[in-house]
Write an enzyme that holds these catalytic residues in place. Structure first.
Site, PDB file in Angstrom:
ATOM      1  N   LYS A  66     -11.295   0.205   1.797  1.00 46.01           N
ATOM      2  CA  LYS A  66     -10.960  -1.254   2.269  1.00 46.01           C
ATOM      3  C   LYS A  66     -11.889  -2.191   2.830  1.00 46.01           C
ATOM      4  CE  LYS A  66      -5.973  -0.039   2.068  1.00 46.01           C
ATOM      5  NZ  LYS A  66      -4.609   0.191   2.678  1.00 46.01           N
TER       6      LYS A  66
ATOM      7  N   ASP B  78      -2.703   1.090  -1.002  1.00 48.84           N
ATOM      8  CA  ASP B  78      -2.692   2.719  -1.300  1.00 48.84           C
ATOM      9  C   ASP B  78      -1.548   3.124  -2.271  1.00 48.84           C
ATOM     10  OD1 ASP B  78      -4.763   3.350   0.641  1.00 48.84           O
ATOM     11  OD2 ASP B  78      -3.200   2.781   2.197  1.00 48.84           O
TER      12      ASP B  78
ATOM     13  N   GLU C 299       3.127  -2.810   0.281  1.00 50.61           N
ATOM     14  CA  GLU C 299       4.337  -2.386   0.563  1.00 50.61           C
ATOM     15  C   GLU C 299       4.539  -2.470   1.880  1.00 50.61           C
ATOM     16  OE1 GLU C 299       5.164   1.890  -1.766  1.00 50.61           O
ATOM     17  OE2 GLU C 299       2.942   1.541  -1.328  1.00 50.61           O
TER      18      GLU C 299
ATOM     19  N   GLU D  56       8.484  -0.096   0.349  1.00 51.53           N
ATOM     20  CA  GLU D  56       7.879   1.272  -0.088  1.00 51.53           C
ATOM     21  C   GLU D  56       8.513   1.935  -1.274  1.00 51.53           C
ATOM     22  OE1 GLU D  56       5.351   2.663   2.028  1.00 51.53           O
ATOM     23  OE2 GLU D  56       5.439   1.089   4.008  1.00 51.53           O
TER      24      GLU D  56
ATOM     25  N   ASP E  11      -1.909  -6.563   1.936  1.00 48.67           N
ATOM     26  CA  ASP E  11      -1.132  -5.306   1.738  1.00 48.67           C
ATOM     27  C   ASP E  11       0.170  -5.464   0.926  1.00 48.67           C
ATOM     28  OD1 ASP E  11      -0.212  -2.586   1.866  1.00 48.67           O
ATOM     29  OD2 ASP E  11       0.883  -3.223   3.781  1.00 48.67           O
TER      30      ASP E  11
ATOM     31  N   ASN F  32      -2.630   2.239   7.794  1.00 46.60           N
ATOM     32  CA  ASN F  32      -3.590   2.380   6.721  1.00 46.60           C
ATOM     33  C   ASN F  32      -4.233   0.949   6.219  1.00 46.60           C
ATOM     34  OD1 ASN F  32      -1.347   1.128   5.585  1.00 46.60           O
ATOM     35  ND2 ASN F  32      -1.104   2.116   3.633  1.00 46.60           N
TER      36      ASN F  32
ATOM     37  N   ARG G  91       2.923  15.745  -2.502  1.00 49.33           N
ATOM     38  CA  ARG G  91       3.887  14.737  -3.477  1.00 49.33           C
ATOM     39  C   ARG G  91       3.483  15.370  -4.898  1.00 49.33           C
ATOM     40  NH1 ARG G  91       2.872   8.698  -0.861  1.00 49.33           N
ATOM     41  NH2 ARG G  91       4.447   8.814   0.505  1.00 49.33           N
TER      42      ARG G  91
HETATM   43 MG   LIG Z   1       2.006  -1.351   4.136  1.00 51.01          MG
END
Ligand SMILES: [Mg+2]
Length: 209
Positions: free
Chosen positions: A132, A90, A8, A14, A6, A154, A45
C-alpha cells in the site's frame, strides 16, 4: 488529487465473517486481530475451504450478495467530483468486483486467488499486502496529493504514507498510531474531511488533480 480508500469496514461489511457464519467454518471468521500474519491467516482459510469442500463459486455466491453500506455509493459519487478515487483493499478481486460495481464501478486494487481446474482454491497472490505504501508513493511521485481512509491496522502503511490520513471508525490500535487525528464516525463527516483536504491542496497551488 487521489482518494485511496479501504473497502471492508469503510464502504461495505467484512466478507469473510459472512462466509464463516453461513458455512460454519470458524477459520473464515478469524481476522487479522486473531492472527496478525495475513499470509498465515489466508493459508488457514484456504485449507479450511478445501476441508469443507467449498469451491470458489460456492464462496462467491455469498460474497457477491454483500451490499455496500447505505450511502457508500453516493459518498463515492461526491468524492469523484473532487478527484480520482481508488479502493485499495486486502480483499480478493474474485469476491469484491461485484461490490465495486455496486459502488458505481469503483477502481479496485486487490489480491487474487489461485485455482485448480475444478474451481477449488489452491492458493493466492497477495498483490496488495505490504504494497500500500508503494502504491501511494507511486501516486505521490507522479505529482498527486493523496488522501487515504481506513479503519484497521492493515491500513496503517496506507495512512502513514499519504498526505491526508482519515481514520474511519478505527480500531483502537490504529487510533493510537495517530494521536493528533480525530476519527470520523460516518461517511458524511468523512466527506467533509476529504473536502477540506482538497481545499488545502487547491489553496497551496500544488498539482492536486
Ligand atoms: Mg477495513
Amino acid at each position: 488529487m487521489i482518494f485511496a480508500l479501504d473497502l471492508e469496514g469503510v464502504l461495505a461489511p467484512e466478507i469473510w465473517p459472512v462466509l464463516g457464519a453461513h458455512f460454519g467454518v470458524p477459520e473464515f471468521s478469524l481476522t487479522t486481530r486473531d492472527i496478525g500474519d495475513f499470509d498465515e491467516l489466508m493459508r488457514k482459510r484456504v485449507t479450511a475451504a478445501a476441508r469443507a469442500r467449498l469451491t470458489l463459486p460456492d464462496l462467491q455466491r455469498l460474497a457477491h450478495a454483500v451490499e455496500p453500506y447505505l450511502g457508500a455509493r453516493e459518498f463515492l459519487g461526491r468524492l469523484r467530483t473532487l478527484g480520482n478515487v481508488v479502493i485499495i483493499s486486502d480483499t480478493f478481486h474474485e469476491f469484491s468486483e461485484p461490490l465495486a460495481a455496486k459502488l458505481g464501478h469503483a477502481s479496485l486494487f486487490a489480491n487474487r486467488f489461485e485455482l485448480d481446474t475444478e474451481g477449488r482454491i489452491t492458493g493466492f497472490k497477495l498483490r496488495i499486502r505490504g504494497q500500500k505504501e508503494r502504491i501511494v508513493s507511486g501516486f505521490k511521485s507522479a505529482g498527486y496529493k493523496v488522501a487515504a481512509m481506513g479503519d484497521s491496522l492493515n491500513d496503517l502503511s496506507l495512512l502513514k504514507s499519504c498526505d491526508f490520513p482519515v481514520l474511519y471508525r478505527p480500531v483502537e490500535a490504529l487510533a493510537r498510531e495517530f494521536p493528533g487525528e480525530t476519527p470520523v464516525l460516518n461517511l458524511d463527516d468523512a466527506l467533509l474531511k476529504l473536502e477540506e483536504a482538497k481545499r488545502q491542496v487547491d489553496e497551496n497551488g500544488t498539482n492536486g488533480s
